[in-house]
Design a protein around this motif. Sequence first.
Motif, PDB file in Angstrom:
ATOM      1  N   GLY A  51      31.022  19.602 -27.278  1.00 10.01           N
ATOM      2  CA  GLY A  51      31.929  18.387 -27.312  1.00 10.01           C
ATOM      3  C   GLY A  51      32.858  18.817 -28.298  1.00 10.01           C
ATOM      4  O   GLY A  51      32.943  19.639 -29.185  1.00 10.01           O
ATOM      5  N   PRO A  52      33.871  17.673 -28.533  1.00 11.03           N
ATOM      6  CA  PRO A  52      33.938  16.363 -27.753  1.00 11.03           C
ATOM      7  C   PRO A  52      34.778  16.676 -26.580  1.00 11.03           C
ATOM      8  O   PRO A  52      35.673  15.597 -26.160  1.00 11.03           O
ATOM      9  CB  PRO A  52      34.878  15.517 -28.772  1.00 11.03           C
ATOM     10  N   ASN A  54      35.724  16.843 -22.684  1.00 12.11           N
ATOM     11  CA  ASN A  54      35.142  16.397 -21.458  1.00 12.11           C
ATOM     12  C   ASN A  54      34.700  17.483 -20.500  1.00 12.11           C
ATOM     13  O   ASN A  54      35.291  18.435 -20.501  1.00 12.11           O
ATOM     14  CB  ASN A  54      36.442  15.634 -20.679  1.00 12.11           C
ATOM     15  N   ARG A 229      29.900  16.210 -23.609  1.00 15.89           N
ATOM     16  CA  ARG A 229      30.460  15.180 -23.070  1.00 15.89           C
ATOM     17  C   ARG A 229      30.827  15.204 -21.302  1.00 15.89           C
ATOM     18  O   ARG A 229      30.763  16.398 -20.933  1.00 15.89           O
ATOM     19  CB  ARG A 229      31.959  14.538 -23.420  1.00 15.89           C
ATOM     20  N   ASP A 320      32.458   7.185 -31.772  1.00 18.47           N
ATOM     21  CA  ASP A 320      32.398   8.281 -31.552  1.00 18.47           C
ATOM     22  C   ASP A 320      32.768   8.925 -32.993  1.00 18.47           C
ATOM     23  O   ASP A 320      33.208   8.140 -34.081  1.00 18.47           O
ATOM     24  CB  ASP A 320      33.077   8.984 -30.485  1.00 18.47           C
ATOM     25  N   ALA A 330      30.317   9.890 -23.426  1.00 16.96           N
ATOM     26  CA  ALA A 330      29.644  10.228 -24.559  1.00 16.96           C
ATOM     27  C   ALA A 330      28.414   9.959 -25.025  1.00 16.96           C
ATOM     28  O   ALA A 330      27.488  10.556 -25.458  1.00 16.96           O
ATOM     29  CB  ALA A 330      30.763   9.847 -25.983  1.00 16.96           C
TER      30      ALA A 330
END
Length: 489
Positions: A51-52, A54, A229, A320, A330
């Motif tokens: 992460g973060p 996608n 994520r 987050d 998330a």
Amino acid sequence: MDAAIADGVDILSLSLGGRSTLPFHSDNIALGAYSATERGILVSCSAGNNGPFNGSVENTAPWILTVGASTLDRKLKATVKIGNGEEFEGESAYRLKTSNSTFFTLFDAGKNTSDEFEAPYCKPGSLTDPAIRGKIVLCLEDGGVLRVDKGQAVKDSGGVGMIIINRPGDGVTKYADAHVLPATDVSDTDGTKIVAYMNSTSNPIATITFQGTIIGDKNAPIVASFSARGPNVASPGILKPDIIGPGVNIIAAWPTSVDDNKNTKSTFNMKSGTSVSCPHLSGVAALLKSAHPDWSPAAIKSAMMTTADILNLANNLILDERLLPADIFAIGAGHVNPSRANDPGLIYDTPFEDYVPYLCGLKYTNREVGNLLQRKVKCSEVKSIPEEQLNYPSFSIRLGSTPQTYTRTVTNVGDAKSSYKLEIVSPKGVVVKVKPSELNFSMLNQKLTYQVTFSKTTNSSNDDVVQGFLKWTSNKHSVRSPIAVVLIS
């Protein structure tokens, strides 16, 4: 995994992972987990630490509990104070025997060096400038160097302290390590201010003070920056990660002394990662299995997901690493709440035999499905289902102009006679209709089915990811299912 199955375990906890894009028939963990689930063993896996970004989530098969990572309301506070009076809160597991607030000159390891790929990251052997001696050294996070090893490199070069500046993407996620010298870990934002101060004066100075354990962060839990994520690349119709749990600066058993002390029983370490959040959920699963020995792996997973928290200790939405409300990719269903999971009221019990029509619906070949099942399968003889139709505790759909309808079946594990009313928070640009709008149970383990239809509104935007939930509530229980919708043309 085969050996664990043969040993008769109840829970498998796997703090490891592979590539997020692998189809399940080529994923060893998914394959082993399928065999385990078939035998009633819950498999809990790390969501991954990429992460973060996608689409980074790993271990995404629907028969696996996929676990992301969050912070605790506990910090190991270590504060940097610079010469102009500004203070910056960091974290460190280093502990001075006596308090020492002496100021030392700051040294930026990345300044005036031709070695831009090693020195700024304090790689061992790269800190050759004799001016480091007696100074607090600024080091950048990562560069392929462990944080404790950076400190060792600084110490070997004569430095008296270290400030690690995190990457911009880390946001407020900070790491408390058992450093070999006074050291702290600060955010990129604070690191930028420290560097600006250094550039503004001919004699930049700082001190690091250690406050130790501080309890009571009202923003906790916060999703860790590294926590992988969604969306789920291998099966977009299944929302992943499923859930998040504690995974930042976790103190746990370790096979050796971290300071190489042969005469100590203090074999503990502090680690961060989905590798340490996964065992938390495995432990919760073990407690639920103990309390409800007849529950299937899917039932245990459902109990944790539908009772998960979406609010932090301040009673606001979970944030987050940017301190913005965390999105559905998330946190999945939310942050685990073990006591609520023990009495969920209703469960979504995925019948194991539904995985075959689900796999055939993914357009896998007979050979590929057979590879997972370890037996021959003919998808032409199976009534395949769309992946979104699997009896899962969450919804993840791609929605165009044509409405989509799916069914879910819930099992009553709460009060024998109970009535559940519906609450819907529709994703923006989506109309969610559920039939019936009330579920009335007359006995334990009774199953009732409801139907959900999703349709786009005329003013919805394409390529948007929108989220909502539906919730069944009785006078005693609340059963929440998150909804993720990708709007397409």
